[in-house]
Design an enzyme around this catalytic site. Structure first.
Site, short mmCIF file in Angstrom:
data_model
loop_
_atom_site.label_atom_id
_atom_site.label_comp_id
_atom_site.label_asym_id
_atom_site.label_seq_id
_atom_site.Cartn_x
_atom_site.Cartn_y
_atom_site.Cartn_z
N LYS A 53 60.85 52.69 -7.30
CA LYS A 53 60.55 51.46 -6.84
C LYS A 53 61.51 50.38 -6.72
CE LYS A 53 55.43 52.93 -7.39
NZ LYS A 53 54.63 52.98 -8.17
N GLN A 97 51.30 50.66 -12.77
CA GLN A 97 51.55 51.79 -12.69
C GLN A 97 50.55 52.64 -13.56
OE1 GLN A 97 54.22 53.33 -10.88
NE2 GLN A 97 52.99 55.02 -11.32
N ASP A 120 48.90 47.65 -4.13
CA ASP A 120 48.60 49.03 -4.20
C ASP A 120 47.40 49.34 -3.12
OD1 ASP A 120 50.03 51.14 -5.46
OD2 ASP A 120 49.24 50.88 -7.21
#
Ligand code: NAP
Length: 294
Positions: A53, A97, A120
């Site tokens: 990322k 995450q 997300d």
């Protein structure tokens, strides 16, 4: 039959190139799109995803406010960090995450993220809007699969799509997106409670495997001419590989190439699309938040 192998790596590169162009336009108006990725602990797969990322953020010209915390971080500390990022106008996207260490309640943390920064697409508000076909951040992996299908020219309208897996991050949103009016597929969802999995997968014009089991989908489970999308990323031991392992998908790739008309490889299939769609969501967040602040 020899299937067309869908090159997710190059589709993702073109998505990132488009995002980079729009980032340039936003920057010229004084807006610097910024994503904060929070990693708690040292899970090797998570570390590697976060590195990917960071690389993509640099490539598209976005600011990276990634934060790496020790595994001993308390839930309260993490929630307070998220609250600070929610309130910070220079941060447009927040991604925690997963998985988190066991002592932290993942759903509490996801619920704490401001839906306007939920790049997300895991917050219940984002999920609800997705189901209701309202504007929202679409979850990156299933959204990436839709872009791959579109770029490969695979029609979803009227197709029978079979999704194997019903996780909140892949299988469930994948089945919802495919059944929305803009895709118009007829969708079957399979999971560990499914009796005779092969009898369903063999009916699929579009088969999406999101199982987490190496090569669980064998050639005889695929309908001739189907489009097979392999979301799985599994590490299997390989003493001949430099790292001692290699990555394989949930589909027996070689067998699928013999039967299907389209197949995605692992790696260089769905994986790069997930990160590319995250860049797109962060751009969208920055565009919306900066417009709301004007
Ligand atoms: P997960 O949370 O473990 O979910 C797996 C799903 O597969 C569950 O719904 C499970 O059913 C179902 N399943 C497991 N074994 C099955 C079987 N034998 N028959 C039928 N269904 C079965 O995994 P996930 O997070 O969705 O991830 C799936 C895979 O995709 C993993 O390999 C993961 O690494 C990969 N992944 C890749 C990306 C990417 O960017 N490429 C992103 C996310 C995940 P139950 O619900 O009944 O348990």
């Amino acid at each position: 039959m020899s299937a067309i192998v869908i090159d997710g790596f190059s589709v993702a590169a073109s998505v990132r190139a488009r995002v980079a162009e729009s980032v340039g336009a936003l920057r010229s108006r004084g807006v610097e799109p910024c994503l904060s990725v929070i990693l708690v602990g040292e899970d090797p797969a998570s570390v590697s995803y976060v590195t990917g990322k960071a690389k993509a953020l640099a490539e598209v010209g976005m600011k990276d406010r990634s934060i790496h915390l020790p595994a001993s971080t308390s839930e309260a500390e993490l929630l307070s960090l998220v609250a600070g990022l929610n309130a910070d106008p220079s941060v447009h996207g927040i991604l925690v995450q997963l998985p988190l260490p066991r002592h932290i309640d993942e759903s509490k943390v996801i619920m704490a993220i401001d839906p306007a920064k939920d790049v997300d697409g895991f917050h219940p508000a984002s999920v609800g809007n997705m189901v209701l076909e309202r504007p929202c951040f679409l979850p990156c992996t299933p959204h990436g699969v839709l872009v791959l299908l579109r770029e490969a020219g695979i029609a979803t309208k009227g197709a029978h799509a079979v999704v194997v897996g019903r996780s909140n991050i892949v299988g469930k949103p994948m089945s919802i997106l495919l059944s929305r009016r803009d895709c118009n597929a007829t969708v079957t969802v399979c999971h560990t409670g499914t009796r005779d999995l092969a009898s369903f997968t063999r009916q699929a014009d579009i088969l999406v495997a999101a199982i987490g089991k190496p090569r669980a989908i064998t050639g005889d489970m695929i309908k001739p001419g189907a489009a097979v999308i392999d979301v799985g990323v599994n590490r299997v031991e390989d003493p001949s590989a430099k790292r001692g392992y290699r990555l394989v998908g949930d589909v027996d790739f070689e067998a699928a190439c013999e039967v299907a008309s389209f197949v995605t490889p692992v790696p260089r299939g769905v994986g790069p699309m997930t990160i590319a769609m995250l860049m797109e969501n962060t751009l969208l967040a920055a565009t919306r938040l900066s417009a709301a602040g004007e």
